[in-house]
Design a protein around this motif. Sequence first.
Motif, PDB file in Angstrom:
ATOM      1  N   SER A  66       0.837  -1.201   0.000  1.00 28.14           N
ATOM      2  CA  SER A  66       0.000   0.000   0.000  1.00 28.14           C
ATOM      3  C   SER A  66       0.871   1.250   0.000  1.00 28.14           C
ATOM      4  O   SER A  66       0.598   2.216  -0.721  1.00 28.14           O
ATOM      5  N   PHE A  67       1.930   1.230   0.802  1.00 28.88           N
ATOM      6  CA  PHE A  67       2.808   2.383   0.877  1.00 28.88           C
ATOM      7  C   PHE A  67       3.541   2.589  -0.444  1.00 28.88           C
ATOM      8  O   PHE A  67       3.859   3.723  -0.814  1.00 28.88           O
ATOM      9  N   ASP A  68       3.808   1.497  -1.157  1.00 35.09           N
ATOM     10  CA  ASP A  68       4.386   1.601  -2.510  1.00 35.09           C
ATOM     11  C   ASP A  68       3.539   2.513  -3.379  1.00 35.09           C
ATOM     12  O   ASP A  68       4.050   3.411  -4.053  1.00 35.09           O
ATOM     13  N   SER A  69       2.234   2.281  -3.365  1.00 31.40           N
ATOM     14  CA  SER A  69       1.328   3.049  -4.230  1.00 31.40           C
ATOM     15  C   SER A  69       1.283   4.513  -3.806  1.00 31.40           C
ATOM     16  O   SER A  69       1.169   5.409  -4.649  1.00 31.40           O
ATOM     17  N   VAL A  70       1.395   4.780  -2.492  1.00 29.06           N
ATOM     18  CA  VAL A  70       1.389   6.158  -1.993  1.00 29.06           C
ATOM     19  C   VAL A  70       2.637   6.895  -2.487  1.00 29.06           C
ATOM     20  O   VAL A  70       2.560   8.034  -2.970  1.00 29.06           O
ATOM     21  N   ILE A  71       3.788   6.249  -2.359  1.00 23.43           N
ATOM     22  CA  ILE A  71       5.041   6.879  -2.769  1.00 23.43           C
ATOM     23  C   ILE A  71       5.083   7.076  -4.280  1.00 23.43           C
ATOM     24  O   ILE A  71       5.578   8.089  -4.784  1.00 23.43           O
ATOM     25  N   GLN A  72       4.549   6.116  -5.015  1.00 24.27           N
ATOM     26  CA  GLN A  72       4.496   6.278  -6.467  1.00 24.27           C
ATOM     27  C   GLN A  72       3.605   7.455  -6.850  1.00 24.27           C
ATOM     28  O   GLN A  72       3.876   8.165  -7.823  1.00 24.27           O
ATOM     29  N   LYS A  73       2.543   7.668  -6.079  1.00 24.96           N
ATOM     30  CA  LYS A  73       1.677   8.822  -6.314  1.00 24.96           C
ATOM     31  C   LYS A  73       2.447  10.111  -6.067  1.00 24.96           C
ATOM     32  O   LYS A  73       2.339  11.080  -6.832  1.00 24.96           O
ATOM     33  N   TRP A  74       3.246  10.144  -4.998  1.00 26.08           N
ATOM     34  CA  TRP A  74       4.081  11.309  -4.702  1.00 26.08           C
ATOM     35  C   TRP A  74       5.048  11.571  -5.860  1.00 26.08           C
ATOM     36  O   TRP A  74       5.154  12.701  -6.354  1.00 26.08           O
ATOM     37  N   ASN A  75       5.740  10.538  -6.281  1.00 23.54           N
ATOM     38  CA  ASN A  75       6.734  10.700  -7.346  1.00 23.54           C
ATOM     39  C   ASN A  75       6.100  11.108  -8.672  1.00 23.54           C
ATOM     40  O   ASN A  75       6.669  11.900  -9.429  1.00 23.54           O
ATOM     41  N   GLU A  76       4.920  10.583  -8.940  1.00 25.38           N
ATOM     42  CA  GLU A  76       4.196  10.968 -10.156  1.00 25.38           C
ATOM     43  C   GLU A  76       3.847  12.455 -10.121  1.00 25.38           C
ATOM     44  O   GLU A  76       4.004  13.172 -11.114  1.00 25.38           O
ATOM     45  N   SER A  77       3.404  12.925  -8.964  1.00 25.27           N
ATOM     46  CA  SER A  77       3.075  14.350  -8.804  1.00 25.27           C
ATOM     47  C   SER A  77       4.326  15.208  -8.947  1.00 25.27           C
ATOM     48  O   SER A  77       4.291  16.287  -9.545  1.00 25.27           O
ATOM     49  N   ALA A  78       5.454  14.728  -8.407  1.00 24.40           N
ATOM     50  CA  ALA A  78       6.719  15.455  -8.522  1.00 24.40           C
ATOM     51  C   ALA A  78       7.151  15.560  -9.977  1.00 24.40           C
ATOM     52  O   ALA A  78       7.651  16.604 -10.426  1.00 24.40           O
ATOM     53  N   ARG A  79       6.944  14.486 -10.748  1.00 19.35           N
ATOM     54  CA  ARG A  79       7.307  14.527 -12.177  1.00 19.35           C
ATOM     55  C   ARG A  79       6.444  15.534 -12.937  1.00 19.35           C
ATOM     56  O   ARG A  79       6.932  16.234 -13.832  1.00 19.35           O
ATOM     57  N   ASP A  80       5.168  15.614 -12.586  1.00 18.47           N
ATOM     58  CA  ASP A  80       4.292  16.606 -13.228  1.00 18.47           C
ATOM     59  C   ASP A  80       4.783  18.027 -12.931  1.00 18.47           C
ATOM     60  O   ASP A  80       4.814  18.889 -13.817  1.00 18.47           O
ATOM     61  N   LEU A  81       5.168  18.260 -11.682  1.00 18.68           N
ATOM     62  CA  LEU A  81       5.712  19.574 -11.313  1.00 18.68           C
ATOM     63  C   LEU A  81       7.041  19.825 -12.019  1.00 18.68           C
ATOM     64  O   LEU A  81       7.341  20.959 -12.390  1.00 18.68           O
ATOM     65  N   GLY A  82       7.803  18.771 -12.183  1.00 19.58           N
ATOM     66  CA  GLY A  82       9.083  18.904 -12.863  1.00 19.58           C
ATOM     67  C   GLY A  82       8.934  19.403 -14.285  1.00 19.58           C
ATOM     68  O   GLY A  82       9.729  20.234 -14.750  1.00 19.58           O
ATOM     69  N   LEU A  83       7.927  18.920 -14.967  1.00 16.06           N
ATOM     70  CA  LEU A  83       7.671  19.384 -16.331  1.00 16.06           C
ATOM     71  C   LEU A  83       7.313  20.867 -16.349  1.00 16.06           C
ATOM     72  O   LEU A  83       7.670  21.599 -17.271  1.00 16.06           O
ATOM     73  N   LYS A  84       6.616  21.299 -15.318  1.00 14.80           N
ATOM     74  CA  LYS A  84       6.169  22.691 -15.247  1.00 14.80           C
ATOM     75  C   LYS A  84       7.318  23.651 -14.947  1.00 14.80           C
ATOM     76  O   LYS A  84       7.364  24.770 -15.480  1.00 14.80           O
ATOM     77  N   TYR A  85       8.256  23.213 -14.105  1.00 14.42           N
ATOM     78  CA  TYR A  85       9.328  24.115 -13.659  1.00 14.42           C
ATOM     79  C   TYR A  85      10.717  23.704 -14.163  1.00 14.42           C
ATOM     80  O   TYR A  85      11.715  24.194 -13.673  1.00 14.42           O
ATOM     81  N   ARG A  86      10.745  22.822 -15.139  1.00 14.39           N
ATOM     82  CA  ARG A  86      12.016  22.328 -15.704  1.00 14.39           C
ATOM     83  C   ARG A  86      12.928  21.765 -14.611  1.00 14.39           C
ATOM     84  O   ARG A  86      14.095  22.084 -14.513  1.00 14.39           O
ATOM     85  N   VAL A  87      12.336  20.882 -13.812  1.00 13.53           N
ATOM     86  CA  VAL A  87      13.075  20.169 -12.777  1.00 13.53           C
ATOM     87  C   VAL A  87      13.107  18.691 -13.160  1.00 13.53           C
ATOM     88  O   VAL A  87      12.053  18.076 -13.351  1.00 13.53           O
ATOM     89  N   GLN A  88      14.299  18.142 -13.296  1.00 17.82           N
ATOM     90  CA  GLN A  88      14.441  16.738 -13.629  1.00 17.82           C
ATOM     91  C   GLN A  88      14.198  15.897 -12.373  1.00 17.82           C
ATOM     92  O   GLN A  88      14.613  16.282 -11.280  1.00 17.82           O
ATOM     93  N   VAL A  89      13.526  14.759 -12.518  1.00 17.00           N
ATOM     94  CA  VAL A  89      13.240  13.897 -11.370  1.00 17.00           C
ATOM     95  C   VAL A  89      13.961  12.567 -11.535  1.00 17.00           C
ATOM     96  O   VAL A  89      13.771  11.870 -12.534  1.00 17.00           O
TER      97      VAL A  89
END
Length: 256
Positions: free
Chosen positions: A190-213
């Motif tokens: 279950s925690f795997d899915s939570v962390i993957q959700k966090w990382n997915e959100s971070a990647r979306d923000l990365g595209l917006k602010y030119r931050v590599q993840v």
Amino acid sequence: MKKWKWPLFFTLSLALTVLFGYGLASAYMDVTSPPRGNILEKTEESPETPGDTYVALGDSLTRGVGSSKGEGFVSLAGNELKEKNTVDRFQNLGVRGARIEDLLTQLEQKEVERSLKEAKIISITIGGNNLFNSGEILEKYSEKTALSIVETEIPNLEKTFKSIRETNPNAVIVYMGLYNPFKQSPNGDSFDSVIQKWNESARDLGLKYRVQVVDTFNLVTDAKRDLSSDLFHPNDATYQEMAESLSLVIVKNIVE
């Protein structure tokens, strides 16, 4: 044993039990939510030092907690960047136990702002201490609660990305995603899915602010093999893999 000694024996046993329990609890809390280091005091701007820099921001992972020499991926990657003449020096501004709100405070300091303005490369590790929530996420685990933390903290992660990008429009900025140190726990999947959700959100923000993840999630799949003795922070081998992953991203994105 004489009758009068029984109350004394019982009292001493109870005291030792309480102390032992407190010690275990303290050790657990130190791992799941390490004591926060001191955020840098506000300073006046110092004279500019010539040359390109790699600046590392974040928490205990940036500090290298868990490595045998007290160094982590920052020193490994930093020294390689220096050897290849990509940068002239590197600066580790990580603070053990830092949360996103601590990093946002740090970003307001003049000396930190100046360092970021001069940086050619910036790396970030942050968010783990927010998500693990002083160990409470495991003690009273609920996927709904964990996901609500993600929903609350991702906007603050966006503030972090936005602030750093506005301070330095040209640097290569890299965010080290989160991994799951609790895969072997009953709620590991279950925690795997939570962390993957966090990382997915971070990647979306990365595209917006030119931050590599950088994906660190797949670097930790076996706690005993991939983590240090505290079963929370990376060991030397995993820090090495993190440094290599960071270097690959930098090579792909650096403009000499």
